[in-house]
Write an enzyme that holds these catalytic residues in place. Structure first.
Site, short mmCIF file in Angstrom:
data_model
loop_
_atom_site.label_atom_id
_atom_site.label_comp_id
_atom_site.label_asym_id
_atom_site.label_seq_id
_atom_site.Cartn_x
_atom_site.Cartn_y
_atom_site.Cartn_z
N CYS A 306 -18.49 6.05 -10.74
CA CYS A 306 -18.73 4.64 -10.44
C CYS A 306 -17.57 3.77 -10.93
CB CYS A 306 -20.05 4.16 -11.04
SG CYS A 306 -20.28 4.66 -12.75
N ARG A 336 -15.79 17.67 -15.02
CA ARG A 336 -16.11 17.56 -16.44
C ARG A 336 -15.84 18.86 -17.13
NH1 ARG A 336 -21.55 13.99 -17.03
NH2 ARG A 336 -20.74 12.31 -15.73
N GLU A 338 -17.03 21.11 -19.48
CA GLU A 338 -18.28 21.38 -20.21
C GLU A 338 -18.03 22.67 -20.96
OE1 GLU A 338 -21.10 19.53 -19.88
OE2 GLU A 338 -21.06 18.62 -17.89
N ARG A 347 -24.53 23.79 -14.30
CA ARG A 347 -23.60 23.07 -15.17
C ARG A 347 -22.22 23.59 -14.85
NH1 ARG A 347 -24.18 19.79 -19.31
NH2 ARG A 347 -26.37 20.29 -19.46
N GLU A 355 -23.14 8.92 -5.69
CA GLU A 355 -23.17 7.91 -6.74
C GLU A 355 -23.53 6.57 -6.10
OE1 GLU A 355 -22.95 8.26 -9.94
OE2 GLU A 355 -22.44 6.28 -10.72
N ASP A 420 -33.51 9.13 -17.14
CA ASP A 420 -33.12 10.45 -16.64
C ASP A 420 -34.25 11.05 -15.84
OD1 ASP A 420 -30.65 10.51 -17.80
OD2 ASP A 420 -31.12 11.98 -19.35
N GLU A 439 -31.60 17.99 -16.47
CA GLU A 439 -31.40 16.64 -15.92
C GLU A 439 -30.81 16.79 -14.53
OE1 GLU A 439 -28.88 13.76 -18.07
OE2 GLU A 439 -28.38 12.95 -16.10
N ASN A 442 -29.99 10.46 -12.69
CA ASN A 442 -30.33 9.37 -13.59
C ASN A 442 -30.07 8.04 -12.94
OD1 ASN A 442 -27.62 8.87 -13.71
ND2 ASN A 442 -27.36 9.69 -15.77
N CYS A 468 -26.02 1.80 -11.84
CA CYS A 468 -25.55 2.96 -11.08
C CYS A 468 -26.56 4.09 -11.20
CB CYS A 468 -24.17 3.42 -11.54
SG CYS A 468 -24.17 4.37 -13.06
N ARG A 475 -27.44 20.25 -8.64
CA ARG A 475 -28.58 20.34 -9.55
C ARG A 475 -29.91 20.15 -8.83
NH1 ARG A 475 -27.20 17.99 -15.53
NH2 ARG A 475 -25.47 19.40 -15.92
P1 ATP Z 1 -26.33 16.67 -19.15
O1 ATP Z 1 -27.05 16.00 -20.27
O2 ATP Z 1 -27.12 17.71 -18.43
O3 ATP Z 1 -24.95 17.15 -19.54
P2 ATP Z 1 -25.24 14.20 -18.35
O4 ATP Z 1 -26.06 13.27 -19.17
O5 ATP Z 1 -23.89 14.57 -18.82
O6 ATP Z 1 -26.08 15.53 -18.06
P3 ATP Z 1 -24.65 12.19 -16.47
O7 ATP Z 1 -23.42 11.86 -17.17
O8 ATP Z 1 -25.79 11.28 -16.60
O9 ATP Z 1 -25.14 13.65 -16.87
O10 ATP Z 1 -24.29 12.49 -14.92
C1 ATP Z 1 -25.12 12.08 -13.85
C2 ATP Z 1 -25.56 13.23 -13.00
O11 ATP Z 1 -24.47 14.04 -12.62
C3 ATP Z 1 -26.51 14.19 -13.69
O12 ATP Z 1 -27.82 13.74 -13.62
C4 ATP Z 1 -26.32 15.44 -12.88
O13 ATP Z 1 -27.03 15.37 -11.66
C5 ATP Z 1 -24.85 15.40 -12.55
N1 ATP Z 1 -24.06 16.19 -13.50
C6 ATP Z 1 -23.54 15.79 -14.68
N2 ATP Z 1 -22.83 16.77 -15.27
C7 ATP Z 1 -22.89 17.83 -14.43
C8 ATP Z 1 -22.35 19.15 -14.47
N3 ATP Z 1 -21.59 19.56 -15.46
N4 ATP Z 1 -22.63 19.99 -13.43
C9 ATP Z 1 -23.39 19.58 -12.41
N5 ATP Z 1 -23.91 18.35 -12.31
C10 ATP Z 1 -23.68 17.47 -13.30
ZN ZN Z 2 -22.27 5.72 -12.82
MG MG Z 3 -23.20 16.17 -19.86
#
Ligand code: ATP
Ligand code: ZN
Ligand code: MG
Length: 532
Positions: A306, A336, A338, A347, A355, A420, A439, A442, A468, A475
């Site tokens: 966003c 990301r 991770e 993940r 978005e 969430d 998750e 959100n 947003c 997921r």
């Molecule tokens: P988590 O707590 O599971 O790491 P997050 O809080 O980091 O999630 P947000 O930053 O809120 O996730 O990202 C918004 C959305 O993007 C999430 O709800 C999910 O659908 C998606 N998302 C985030 N990180 C990932 C990832 N590493 N792989 C796949 N989808 C993701």
């Molecule tokens: Zn956003």
């Molecule tokens: Mg995360």
């Protein structure tokens, strides 16, 4: 947080005896009134503990809390003296000097000693003491100094938050819906049947059959949730200049999980000769060698997706006629790093997301969030028939008071914050254990978190907020497959309708792919259902 220090007010001539009563009265007024303004509790405000006069200097020991900080207190004291003694005795304030400032914080924090104004930091018991160098009036007024104090405040908040990333309160759930849970891990099935293939850690190639399913799900989501509310599609960049991340706060907050991009040092290919020769002969590329040909990173790859929305409205003055602005972007991946917990498609390092973003006056932003929330609930509960729950999550940096209230019975969701959406993944284990929930999406209201740093203004000076919401398509599909399995008779009707809109693509089936005999057999079984 407590600040202690000595403030010296330096006058342009010695103080005479006739002024002493006025000084005493001023200190009394400051302690009773002026230094207490802006703080509910006296300990959060400032106090002159004692003072002494020697020739042209009044030296006072001050103590302040976090509401009226030492910079603010010092300037208030200076103003009070300049305005009261000045005209009456023809005396002026030449400078103010804040010496021996110590900031005492509950808990152990560390702070970079490379920062300006920081002289020393020490830990005494369960307290940290930060000593600042001598500060003059112009230092106290510097944005640099204010930002330093804000950094220290934020560190303190983080300690009080107790190391938790977020605070989680259940809002609503579908209750237990699934009677006979599927036990297979859909990630494994997808890989076994060759619909996805891992290119590198957390990065997959989605072959046409699974792309078909992802597209059907995205389209269903847009039709059910997004488009009825009038959101319109835009295309956002996916590589952002560093300044954007500085303004959104992501660079400060989540730098450990961002992926960065560098430009080449030169466009002249002849400058790469050595590197190219080495690749020819050695048949490998040495990342360390490559790095020498690159400029330092100047972009970060799409993180929240966003960011470009706030950037677009930066410094713009918007009027009612275009408000609220409602857009969505699904033009590319997010990245990301991770480091832990990377698993299948749930993940990943590179993921795809719709978005949804909006900008408006607070009541508009709240109203849109509430309508989206209704649609999301219907989508999870009725359209996809998932076992779901939603929770109010406050990341630590949104928490205003700094202290988390554990016994919060009723929450007001019409304020900045995040909800969430989570789905149970039965293959991971029982629904009672939080770690078996994922998750999937959100929805957030940011208040002025972005409109302030990006200076997005309303033509009549009204406050503007943003919101947003992220729909991570991998997921959502994974949650659906984890709860419904690969038997399409068990899939939600509406979804099957969308899947059947166009012919189902061919799966790759060769001598060597999918890898195993079991995978091949399973693939045959699954695709036999997709003939229409
Ligand atoms: P988590 O707590 O599971 O790491 P997050 O809080 O980091 O999630 P947000 O930053 O809120 O996730 O990202 C918004 C959305 O993007 C999430 O709800 C999910 O659908 C998606 N998302 C985030 N990180 C990932 C990832 N590493 N792989 C796949 N989808 C993701
Ligand atoms: Zn956003
Ligand atoms: Mg995360």
């Amino acid at each position: 947080m407590i600040f202690v220090g000595t403030l010296e007010i330096v006058f342009n001539k010695p103080l005479s005896n006739e002024m002493l009563k006025d000084v005493e009265n001023l200190v009394e007024f400051l302690n009773r009134d002026y230094l207490k303004r802006g703080a509910k509790r006296p300990e959060d405000a400032a106090t002159i503990k004692e003072y002494s006069i020697s020739s042209n200097i009044i030296s006072m020991r001050i103590e302040t809390g976090s509401r009226v900080r030492p910079d603010e207190a010092s300037l208030r004291i200076k103003n009070a003296f300049a305005n009261n003694l000045g005209p009456k005795y023809k005396i002026g304030v030449r400078d103010i000097i804040l010496k021996n400032v110590k900031i005492v914080i509950e808990g152990k924090i560390s702070i970079s000693l490379k920062l300006p104004f920081i002289r020393n930091i020490s830990v005494e018991g369960d307290k940290s003491v930060i000593e600042l160098s001598e500060l003059h009036e112009e230092d106290l007024k510097k944005p640099l100094f204010l930002r330093l104090l804000r950094l220290i405040e934020e560190k303190e908040k983080r300690i009080k938050w107790g190391g938790k990333a977020e605070h989680w309160i259940l809002i609503k759930s579908s209750g237990a819906k699934i009677e006979k849970p599927v036990v297979e891990d859909p990630n494994k099935i997808l890989e076994d049947i060759g619909w996805i293939k891992r290119m590198s850690i957390g990065q997959w190639l989605y072959t046409p059959p699974i792309t078909h399913l992802l597209n059907a799900l995205k389209k269903l989501f847009l039709d059910e949730v997004v488009k009825p509310l009038g959101f319109q599609e835009a295309v956002f960049p996916k590589m952002y200049p560093l300044e954007v991340g500085l303004k959104t706060g992501h660079l400060r907050g989540v730098i450990n999980s961002m992926v960065f991009a560098s430009l080449p040092r030169s466009y002249d290919i002849s400058e790469y000769e050595e590197l190219i020769d080495s690749m020819y002969v050695m048949d490998e590329v040495e990342p360390q060698e490559l790095q020498k040909y690159l400029r330092p990173p100047s972009y970060f790859l799409c993180f929240a997706q966003c960011e470009p929305f706030y950037w677009f409205f930066e410094n713009e003055i918007v009027d009612d006629s275009i408000l609220p602005v409602k857009w969505f972007d699904m033009s590319g991946p997010s990245f990301r790093w991770e480091s832990g917990g990377i698993h299948g498609i749930e993940r990943v390092i590179e993921f795809h997301r719709i978005e949804i973003v909006w900008l408006g006056k607070p009541e508009q932003v709240i109203d849109i969030r509430n309508k989206l929330l209704e649609n999301y609930e219907k989508f999870m509960d009725k359209v996809l028939d998932l076992e779901w729950r939603m929770a109010w999550v406050t990341p630590w940096f949104y928490e205003q008071s700094g202290v988390v209230e554990e016994e919060q019975r009723e929450i007001n969701i019409n304020v900045p914050g995040t909800i969430d959406f989570e789905a149970w993944l039965p293959y991971k284990g029982p629904r009672e254990d939080n770690k078996n929930w994922l998750e999937i999406g959100n929805i957030s209201i940011h208040g002025t978190k972005f409109t302030e740093p990006f200076r997005i203004k309303h033509n009549k000076g009204e406050t503007l907020w943003t919101g947003c919401s992220g729909f991570g398509s991998e997921r959502w599909l994974l949650a659906l497959l984890a709860q419904k399995g690969f038997d399409i008779d068990k899939w939600p009707k509406k979804f099957v309708e969308y899947v059947k809109e166009t012919p189902f693509p061919q799966s790759i089936y060769t001598v060597s792919y999918p890898k195993t005999k079991e995978g091949k057999q399973l693939l045959e079984k699954i695709i036999s259902q997709f003939k229409w």
